[in-house]
Design an enzyme around this catalytic site. Sequence first.
Site, mmCIF file in Angstrom:
data_model
loop_
_atom_site.group_PDB
_atom_site.id
_atom_site.type_symbol
_atom_site.label_atom_id
_atom_site.label_comp_id
_atom_site.label_asym_id
_atom_site.label_seq_id
_atom_site.Cartn_x
_atom_site.Cartn_y
_atom_site.Cartn_z
ATOM 1 N N GLU A 177 -3.786 -2.800 5.152
ATOM 2 C CA GLU A 177 -4.149 -2.883 3.735
ATOM 3 C C GLU A 177 -3.474 -4.081 3.082
ATOM 4 O OE1 GLU A 177 -3.542 -1.957 -0.674
ATOM 5 O OE2 GLU A 177 -2.105 -2.421 0.907
ATOM 6 N N GLU A 178 -2.233 -4.331 3.476
ATOM 7 C CA GLU A 178 -1.472 -5.415 2.863
ATOM 8 C C GLU A 178 -1.931 -6.794 3.351
ATOM 9 O OE1 GLU A 178 0.380 -4.849 0.456
ATOM 10 O OE2 GLU A 178 1.380 -2.909 0.658
ATOM 11 N N ASP A 194 5.394 2.589 -1.018
ATOM 12 C CA ASP A 194 4.161 1.836 -0.798
ATOM 13 C C ASP A 194 3.961 1.570 0.695
ATOM 14 O OD1 ASP A 194 1.902 0.276 -1.111
ATOM 15 O OD2 ASP A 194 3.004 -1.501 -1.752
ATOM 16 N N HIS A 243 7.516 -3.755 -3.014
ATOM 17 C CA HIS A 243 7.450 -4.850 -2.038
ATOM 18 C C HIS A 243 8.821 -5.474 -1.766
ATOM 19 C CE1 HIS A 243 2.831 -5.757 -2.205
ATOM 20 N NE2 HIS A 243 3.110 -4.523 -1.834
ATOM 21 N N HIS A 249 -3.019 3.919 3.000
ATOM 22 C CA HIS A 249 -2.724 2.890 4.004
ATOM 23 C C HIS A 249 -1.367 3.109 4.666
ATOM 24 C CE1 HIS A 249 0.131 0.168 1.802
ATOM 25 N NE2 HIS A 249 -0.530 0.525 0.714
ATOM 26 N N ASP A 307 -2.538 5.533 -3.158
ATOM 27 C CA ASP A 307 -1.716 4.353 -2.887
ATOM 28 C C ASP A 307 -0.528 4.318 -3.844
ATOM 29 O OD1 ASP A 307 -0.704 1.953 -2.084
ATOM 30 O OD2 ASP A 307 -2.492 0.769 -2.486
#
Length: 234
Positions: free
Chosen positions: A69-70, A36, A196, A24, A98
């Site tokens: 994706e998120e 990420d 994140h 992603h 991922d």
Amino acid sequence: VTMRNVIAQTRTGGADHVVMVGAHLDSVPEGPGINDNGSGVAALLETATRLGGSPRLINAVRFAFWGAEEVDLVGSTEYVASLSAADRNRIMLYLNVDMVGSPNAGYFVQGGVGGEPEQTGPPGSAEVARVLTEQLANAGVVAETTTFEDDSDFTAFVEAGIASGGVLSGDSQQKGPRQADRWGGQAGQVFDRCYHLACDRIENVNPTALDRFTDAIAGAVAHFATRPGPLPAS
């Protein structure tokens, strides 16, 4: 905001048995998303660059760079939903990438294990996981096989009955003592302290883990793209 998927396929190889691999493109608003999932995108781009557009293949290779994706896995979910039944059946397998550069890296392979079908994956997923594990061993590390958890772009493929596998280096979970003995790093610390968060920048990426995973991904793509016939069902 409009987000797009980017799909590219080799000009060579049979289109009735497509090897598909995806990562992603997006990140969460709180961080730049270099591990990420810039790490996964980088691994796919390197694999695609080395492969080239017209390699000698038995099966075509399709690279997918997913949007959103998120945001509830929208990009990959909409893509799979857009396929006809015939087009879904032409995808031999899907391989998900991922987060493959976590600083306190783990080496996880998803597929082929679990108590429920949605955790194990459709028939053929165990073979995808086996080859990924074998390729990581060739790269110098013993992988740990784990379940699908409905949290990345493999979800739509698993639900569509497409054999799937995945690789990841770990996120907010803690690395255990046995894992530290096997892989190095710090036991009792999370795999990625910047998961994140705003500190998920280039200096957050473990280059050794990224290199190993990229080698394994490329090896798995080459394996499946050059093998004749369908996957074993078990």
